[in-house]
Design a protein around this motif. Structure first.
Motif, short mmCIF file in Angstrom:
data_model
loop_
_atom_site.label_atom_id
_atom_site.label_comp_id
_atom_site.label_asym_id
_atom_site.label_seq_id
_atom_site.Cartn_x
_atom_site.Cartn_y
_atom_site.Cartn_z
N HIS A 1 10.64 117.12 0.37
CA HIS A 1 9.69 116.05 0.65
C HIS A 1 10.13 114.81 -0.10
CE1 HIS A 1 6.01 114.03 1.57
NE2 HIS A 1 5.72 113.87 0.31
N VAL A 2 10.57 113.80 0.64
CA VAL A 2 11.04 112.57 0.03
C VAL A 2 9.85 111.70 -0.34
CG1 VAL A 2 12.39 110.50 0.42
CG2 VAL A 2 13.15 112.68 1.38
N GLN A 3 9.88 111.18 -1.56
CA GLN A 3 8.74 110.39 -2.01
C GLN A 3 9.19 109.26 -2.93
OE1 GLN A 3 5.78 112.67 -4.14
NE2 GLN A 3 4.15 111.26 -3.57
N LEU A 4 8.56 108.09 -2.75
CA LEU A 4 8.73 106.94 -3.64
C LEU A 4 7.36 106.53 -4.14
CD1 LEU A 4 11.24 104.77 -1.54
CD2 LEU A 4 11.78 106.25 -3.48
N VAL A 5 7.23 106.36 -5.44
CA VAL A 5 5.94 105.99 -6.02
C VAL A 5 6.12 104.78 -6.92
CG1 VAL A 5 4.00 106.73 -7.41
CG2 VAL A 5 5.16 108.39 -5.94
N GLU A 6 5.46 103.67 -6.56
CA GLU A 6 5.55 102.44 -7.34
C GLU A 6 4.47 102.41 -8.42
OE1 GLU A 6 6.29 101.12 -2.95
OE2 GLU A 6 4.95 102.48 -4.04
N SER A 7 4.76 101.65 -9.46
CA SER A 7 3.79 101.39 -10.52
C SER A 7 4.15 100.08 -11.21
CB SER A 7 3.78 102.54 -11.53
OG SER A 7 5.05 102.68 -12.15
N GLY A 8 3.24 99.60 -12.04
CA GLY A 8 3.53 98.41 -12.84
C GLY A 8 2.90 97.13 -12.34
N GLY A 9 2.25 97.18 -11.20
CA GLY A 9 1.59 95.98 -10.71
C GLY A 9 0.38 95.62 -11.55
N GLY A 10 -0.17 94.44 -11.28
CA GLY A 10 -1.35 94.01 -12.02
C GLY A 10 -1.61 92.55 -11.81
N SER A 11 -2.49 92.01 -12.63
CA SER A 11 -2.84 90.59 -12.57
C SER A 11 -2.23 89.88 -13.76
CB SER A 11 -4.36 90.42 -12.58
OG SER A 11 -4.93 91.00 -11.42
N VAL A 12 -1.66 88.72 -13.50
CA VAL A 12 -0.98 87.97 -14.56
C VAL A 12 -1.14 86.49 -14.27
CG1 VAL A 12 1.24 88.00 -13.36
CG2 VAL A 12 1.19 87.80 -15.85
N GLN A 13 -1.11 85.70 -15.32
CA GLN A 13 -1.17 84.25 -15.14
C GLN A 13 0.21 83.71 -14.76
OE1 GLN A 13 -2.85 82.63 -18.77
NE2 GLN A 13 -4.93 82.87 -17.96
N ALA A 14 0.18 82.56 -14.08
CA ALA A 14 1.43 81.91 -13.71
C ALA A 14 2.31 81.71 -14.94
CB ALA A 14 1.13 80.57 -13.04
N ALA A 15 3.61 81.88 -14.74
CA ALA A 15 4.64 81.82 -15.77
C ALA A 15 4.78 83.13 -16.54
CB ALA A 15 4.46 80.66 -16.74
N GLY A 16 3.90 84.08 -16.26
CA GLY A 16 3.99 85.37 -16.93
C GLY A 16 5.03 86.29 -16.30
N SER A 17 5.08 87.52 -16.82
CA SER A 17 6.08 88.50 -16.37
C SER A 17 5.43 89.84 -16.07
CB SER A 17 7.15 88.70 -17.45
OG SER A 17 7.86 87.51 -17.70
N LEU A 18 6.04 90.57 -15.18
CA LEU A 18 5.68 91.96 -14.89
C LEU A 18 6.95 92.74 -14.59
CD1 LEU A 18 2.57 91.76 -12.49
CD2 LEU A 18 2.59 92.68 -14.82
N ARG A 19 6.91 94.05 -14.85
CA ARG A 19 8.02 94.92 -14.50
C ARG A 19 7.50 96.03 -13.60
NH1 ARG A 19 11.38 99.42 -17.74
NH2 ARG A 19 13.48 99.04 -16.90
N LEU A 20 7.99 96.06 -12.39
CA LEU A 20 7.61 97.10 -11.45
C LEU A 20 8.60 98.26 -11.55
CD1 LEU A 20 6.78 95.03 -8.25
CD2 LEU A 20 5.33 95.55 -10.22
N SER A 21 8.07 99.45 -11.37
CA SER A 21 8.90 100.66 -11.36
C SER A 21 8.66 101.43 -10.08
CB SER A 21 8.56 101.56 -12.55
OG SER A 21 8.81 100.91 -13.78
#
Length: 125
Positions: A1-21
Motif C-alpha cells: 500500500h503506497v502512502q504519502l503523508v504530509e505534515s508541517g503546515g500551519g499559520s504564519v505571518q508574512a516573511a515567516g518560515s515553515l518546513r513541510l515534511s
C-alpha cells in the motif's frame, strides 16, 4: 500500500518560515522523483518544486525560486520543503506527490504523478 503523508503546515505571518515534511511508505522511495504542489481556493493545482529520484536535480516555480528549498531524505524516506520569506500568495493546500516515467521537464504536469498525499494547509497572513 503506497502512502504519502504530509505534515508541517500551519499559520504564519508574512516573511515567516515553515518546513513541510512528507513521509513515504509502501514502495521503493529512491526510484521516484518527487514534487510539491499547491492549490489555493478557486485556483488550479500548480507545481511548486521537484527533485529527481537521486536527489541531484531540482526545479522550482518562478514564484518561489530563491525562497523555497526542496530536499529528499533517502534514509528516512522523506521529502521536505523549506519555505522562507512567505507571502500571503503562498496560502494554499500543499501536496507531495511521486512520479515515474515522465521526463523531468514535464514535472509540472499533475498527470505525471501516480501517488499523492492528503495535503497540509499553509496560511500566510
Amino acid at each position: 500500500h503506497v502512502q504519502l503523508v504530509e505534515s508541517g503546515g500551519g499559520s504564519v505571518q508574512a516573511a515567516g518560515s515553515l518546513r513541510l515534511s512528507c513521509a513515504a511508505s509502501g514502495y521503493t522511495y529512491s526510484m521516484y522523483s518527487m514534487a510539491w504542489f499547491r492549490q489555493a481556493p478557486g485556483k488550479e493545482r500548480e507545481g511548486v518544486a521537484t527533485i529527481s529520484h537521486g536527489g541531484s536535480t531540482t526545479s522550482y516555480a518562478v514564484s518561489v525560486e530563491g525562497r523555497f528549498t526542496i530536499s529528499k531524505g533517502i534514509a528516512e524516506n522523506s521529502l521536505y520543503l523549506q519555505m522562507n520569506s512567505l507571502e500571503p500568495d503562498d496560502t494554499a493546500m500543499y501536496y507531495c506527490a511521486a512520479r515515474r516515467g515522465c521526463d523531468f521537464g514535464r514535472w509540472r504536469l499533475a498527470t505525471c504523478y501516480t501517488v499523492w498525499g492528503q495535503g497540509t494547509q499553509v496560511t500566510v497572513s
